[in-house]
Design a protein around this motif. Structure first.
Motif, PDB file in Angstrom:
ATOM      1  N   ALA A 195       0.743  -1.346  -0.051  1.00  0.00           N
ATOM      2  CA  ALA A 195       0.005  -0.114  -0.139  1.00  0.00           C
ATOM      3  C   ALA A 195       0.897   1.157  -0.055  1.00  0.00           C
ATOM      4  O   ALA A 195       0.654   2.312  -0.630  1.00  0.00           O
ATOM      5  CB  ALA A 195      -0.706   0.110   1.183  1.00  0.00           C
ATOM      6  N   ARG A 196       1.974   1.234   0.653  1.00  0.00           N
ATOM      7  CA  ARG A 196       2.790   2.174   1.007  1.00  0.00           C
ATOM      8  C   ARG A 196       3.575   2.810  -0.600  1.00  0.00           C
ATOM      9  O   ARG A 196       3.774   3.754  -1.168  1.00  0.00           O
ATOM     10  CB  ARG A 196       3.969   2.118   1.700  1.00  0.00           C
ATOM     11  N   GLN A 197       3.781   1.660  -1.455  1.00  0.00           N
ATOM     12  CA  GLN A 197       4.259   1.795  -2.720  1.00  0.00           C
ATOM     13  C   GLN A 197       3.282   2.412  -3.617  1.00  0.00           C
ATOM     14  O   GLN A 197       3.713   3.550  -4.390  1.00  0.00           O
ATOM     15  CB  GLN A 197       4.677   0.482  -3.345  1.00  0.00           C
ATOM     16  N   VAL A 201      -8.878   7.531   0.219  1.00  0.00           N
ATOM     17  CA  VAL A 201      -9.163   7.011   1.577  1.00  0.00           C
ATOM     18  C   VAL A 201      -9.461   5.365   1.249  1.00  0.00           C
ATOM     19  O   VAL A 201      -8.984   4.811   2.273  1.00  0.00           O
ATOM     20  CB  VAL A 201     -10.979   7.643   1.664  1.00  0.00           C
ATOM     21  N   ALA A 202      -9.631   4.834   0.168  1.00  0.00           N
ATOM     22  CA  ALA A 202      -9.324   3.446   0.139  1.00  0.00           C
ATOM     23  C   ALA A 202      -8.203   2.730   0.317  1.00  0.00           C
ATOM     24  O   ALA A 202      -8.153   1.744   1.121  1.00  0.00           O
ATOM     25  CB  ALA A 202     -10.071   3.048  -1.143  1.00  0.00           C
ATOM     26  N   LEU A 203      -7.150   3.668  -0.136  1.00  0.00           N
ATOM     27  CA  LEU A 203      -5.961   3.037  -0.253  1.00  0.00           C
ATOM     28  C   LEU A 203      -5.311   3.069   1.316  1.00  0.00           C
ATOM     29  O   LEU A 203      -4.765   1.983   1.690  1.00  0.00           O
ATOM     30  CB  LEU A 203      -4.919   3.955  -0.913  1.00  0.00           C
ATOM     31  N   GLY A 246      -4.267  -0.144   3.425  1.00  0.00           N
ATOM     32  CA  GLY A 246      -2.832  -0.122   4.350  1.00  0.00           C
ATOM     33  C   GLY A 246      -2.957  -0.535   5.776  1.00  0.00           C
ATOM     34  O   GLY A 246      -2.226  -1.245   6.515  1.00  0.00           O
ATOM     35  N   MET A 247      -4.169   0.044   6.363  1.00  0.00           N
ATOM     36  CA  MET A 247      -4.318  -0.352   7.701  1.00  0.00           C
ATOM     37  C   MET A 247      -4.676  -1.942   7.759  1.00  0.00           C
ATOM     38  O   MET A 247      -4.248  -2.470   8.754  1.00  0.00           O
ATOM     39  CB  MET A 247      -5.691   0.779   8.338  1.00  0.00           C
ATOM     40  N   ARG A 259     -10.496  11.445   7.401  1.00  0.00           N
ATOM     41  CA  ARG A 259      -9.830  12.703   7.988  1.00  0.00           C
ATOM     42  C   ARG A 259      -8.328  12.689   7.763  1.00  0.00           C
ATOM     43  O   ARG A 259      -7.905  13.686   7.534  1.00  0.00           O
ATOM     44  CB  ARG A 259     -10.036  12.622   9.662  1.00  0.00           C
ATOM     45  N   PHE A 260      -7.833  11.386   7.946  1.00  0.00           N
ATOM     46  CA  PHE A 260      -6.299  11.415   7.484  1.00  0.00           C
ATOM     47  C   PHE A 260      -6.207  11.896   5.889  1.00  0.00           C
ATOM     48  O   PHE A 260      -5.247  12.724   5.549  1.00  0.00           O
ATOM     49  CB  PHE A 260      -5.766  10.148   7.670  1.00  0.00           C
ATOM     50  N   ALA A 261      -7.101  11.408   4.841  1.00  0.00           N
ATOM     51  CA  ALA A 261      -6.802  11.753   3.626  1.00  0.00           C
ATOM     52  C   ALA A 261      -7.080  13.391   3.476  1.00  0.00           C
ATOM     53  O   ALA A 261      -6.482  13.787   2.636  1.00  0.00           O
ATOM     54  CB  ALA A 261      -7.900  10.797   2.799  1.00  0.00           C
TER      55      ALA A 261
END
Length: 204
Positions: free
Chosen positions: A85-87, A141-143, A147-148, A160-162
Motif C-alpha cells: 500500500a505504501r508503494q 481513503v480506500a488506499l 494499508g491499515m 480525516r487523514f486523507a
C-alpha cells in the motif's frame, strides 16, 4: 439549417478541441488561450466555439474534466498494481504533485477554481469541480484503509487523514506550480514522504 449542419459535420471532435486547449496552455500559457486563438488552432471561429461551449469558463472546466479523466485512468492503473500500500501511496503522491513550474494541469486547475468564486458561476459547475476532488479523495481513503487492514499503516480515521494529506499536497503543489522560490518537486516529494513516515507507517 443546412449551414448549421455543415458546421457540425466539419467541426473537430470535442476531445480534439479540449486536447488543443491543453496543448496551448502547456506551450504558450493560459493567458494566450483565447477563443479566437483556439479557434485558429482547430479551424473553427470563436463564435462556433462559443456555440459548443457557451463561455470560456465552460471551455476551461471541460478541458479540466478531460485532463482529469486522463489522470483518473492513470491513477486507477497505478493503484491497481501489485505491491505494498505504501508503494502505491507513493505513486499516488507522485501523480498528484505537479511536474514543475507552470504545470499546465495545475495552472488550469487554479484558474478554474479562481473563476468559480464568481457569483455568475452556477451550482452545476461547482458540483462538477467537487466531483473531480471527490474522485481523488475516495481513492486515497480506500488506499489508506487497505494499508491499515494489511498492518502497514497505523490506525487512523482514513477520511480525516486523507483530508489532511490532500490539504498538505494541495498547498505544496501550488508552491511548485507557481514557481515559489525554494520549493521544487523533489523537495515536495521529500516533505510528503517524511510526513507519511512519521504519521502513517505502523511501528515495526
Amino acid at each position: 439549417m443546412a449551414g448549421a449542419a455543415r458546421v457540425r459535420r466539419n467541426a473537430p471532435p470535442r476531445e480534439d478541441v479540449l486536447a488543443a486547449a491543453m496543448d496551448m496552455i502547456a506551450e504558450r500559457g493560459l493567458e494566450k488561450l483565447t477563443m479566437a486563438a483556439l479557434g485558429r488552432e482547430v479551424g473553427m471561429s470563436s463564435g462556433h466555439l462559443l456555440y459548443y461551449f457557451r463561455s470560456k469558463d465552460e471551455l476551461l472546466l471541460q478541458t479540466l474534466e478531460w485532463s482529469e479523466g486522463r489522470l483518473g485512468a492513470e491513477r486507477g492503473r497505478l493503484l491497481g498494481r501489485t505491491g505494498t500500500a505504501r508503494q502505491r501511496l507513493d505513486a499516488y503522491v507522485d501523480l498528484y504533485v505537479p511536474d514543475g513550474h507552470r504545470d499546465p494541469h495545475w495552472i488550469l486547475w487554479l484558474e478554474v477554481w479562481n473563476r468559480s468564486q464568481s457569483a455568475a458561476v452556477d451550482s452545476d459547475a461547482r458540483d462538477r469541480q467537487a466531483a473531480i476532488e471527490g474522485a481523488w479523495h475516495r481513492d486515497l481513503v480506500a488506499l489508506i484503509a487497505e494499508g491499515m487492514s494489511r498492518g502497514e499503516f497505523r490506525r487512523v480515521d482514513p477520511d480525516r487523514f486523507a483530508s489532511r494529506l490532500r490539504a498538505l499536497l494541495d498547498g505544496l503543489s501550488i508552491h511548485v506550480a507557481i514557481g515559489l522560490r525554494g520549493t521544487d518537486r523533489a523537495q515536495v516529494l521529500g516533505h510528503v514522504r517524511e510526513f507519511l513516515d512519521q504519521s502513517l507507517l505502523a511501528d515495526s
